[in-house]
Structures are given as structure tokens and as C-alpha cells.
Design a protein around this motif. Structure first.
Motif, PDB file in Angstrom:
ATOM      1  N   THR A 199      -8.333  -2.275   2.457  1.00  0.00           N
ATOM      2  CA  THR A 199      -7.196  -2.319   1.525  1.00  0.00           C
ATOM      3  C   THR A 199      -6.795  -0.933   1.027  1.00  0.00           C
ATOM      4  N   LYS A 200      -7.582   0.088   1.388  1.00  0.00           N
ATOM      5  CA  LYS A 200      -7.287   1.455   0.955  1.00  0.00           C
ATOM      6  C   LYS A 200      -5.912   1.885   1.463  1.00  0.00           C
ATOM      7  N   PHE A 201      -5.201   2.671   0.681  1.00  0.00           N
ATOM      8  CA  PHE A 201      -3.851   3.153   1.005  1.00  0.00           C
ATOM      9  C   PHE A 201      -2.849   2.005   1.100  1.00  0.00           C
ATOM     10  N   ASN A 202      -3.079   0.956   0.316  1.00  0.00           N
ATOM     11  CA  ASN A 202      -2.190  -0.218   0.318  1.00  0.00           C
ATOM     12  C   ASN A 202      -2.190  -0.922   1.670  1.00  0.00           C
ATOM     13  N   SER A 203      -3.323  -0.855   2.376  1.00  0.00           N
ATOM     14  CA  SER A 203      -3.471  -1.495   3.687  1.00  0.00           C
ATOM     15  C   SER A 203      -3.917  -2.938   3.523  1.00  0.00           C
ATOM     16  N   ASP A 204      -3.751  -3.706   4.593  1.00  0.00           N
ATOM     17  CA  ASP A 204      -4.204  -5.095   4.620  1.00  0.00           C
ATOM     18  C   ASP A 204      -4.517  -5.466   6.069  1.00  0.00           C
TER      19      ASP A 204
END
Length: 117
Positions: free
Chosen positions: A15-20
Motif C-alpha cells: 500500500t506504500k505510495f498509495n499503491s494497491d
């Protein structure tokens, strides 16, 4: 021969850097590595031979059968990672076709990141 698993179920949610997304770690090399794609059509085969260096074969699509020194074949499919040590005899074949990524390097340790199947 050892068979590992790199399927989504063994990955980690990122989820880091607005990841999914889910990432399944596979390998980290300490020395240069050769990475290639292999495309086996219906009834394709990678003939029985010795691994020149440690080799990791990642099945990314399709299914087939692998063997090491033994004559017994083991079924493999997408998400499986087959590891052969340097000098180990091995063969891969498929009835229906498969796509694989191969990683070859002097220092492969797949058990660092992937569970055995």
C-alpha cells in the motif's frame, strides 16, 4: 529438484505510495543473473540436460510436467517455481503449452522468499 510457490496467496499486500497490489517475492541475486522467457507450444519440451548453473523456472501461464534425476514427472502449473541445482539433470514438458520465466545465476536461494509447495 525443489518446487516452490509464488502465487498471489503467498504474496504481501503493498500500500506504500498509495499503491494497491500484491507482490510475491521470488529471488535476489548476489551475482549477475540471466533472465529469459520460454514459450513451449502444445507438446513442447525442454530436453533432459544438466543445469549449467543453479536455475529457477517460474511457470506463469499453462501447465506441464518436470523431472529431475528421477524418471517420475511432477505436474506443475502457473504459480509454481521449480529449482534445480548446478549439475542437476532435468527436463520440462507440456501437453497443452506453457509460458515460463527462467532465472539462472551462481547464487540462487529461492527458499529465502518462497515457501515449498
Amino acid at each position: 529438484m525443489k518446487i516452490f510457490n509464488f502465487s498471489k496467496e503467498h504474496g504481501k499486500q503493498i500500500t506504500k505510495f498509495n499503491s494497491d497490489f500484491v507482490m510475491s517475492r521470488i529471488i535476489q541475486t548476489e551475482k549477475p543473473a540471466h533472465i529469459g522467457s520460454m514459450y513451449l507450444e502444445e507438446n513442447g519440451i525442454i530436453g533432459f540436460h544438466q543445469a549449467v548453473v543453479p536455475q529457477l523456472l517460474l511457470i506463469v501461464n499453462g501447465e506441464g510436467f518436470v523431472r529431475g534425476n528421477e524418471e517420475e514427472y511432477i505436474k506443475v502449473q502457473s504459480g509454481d517455481a521449480i529449482f534445480w541445482e548446478k549439475g542437476e539433470w532435468h527436463e520440462t514438458k507440456t501437453d497443452t503449452g506453457l509460458i515460463a520465466i527462467v532465472i539462472e545465476s551462481e547464487t540462487l536461494k529461492p527458499s529465502t522468499f518462497m515457501p515449498l509447495k
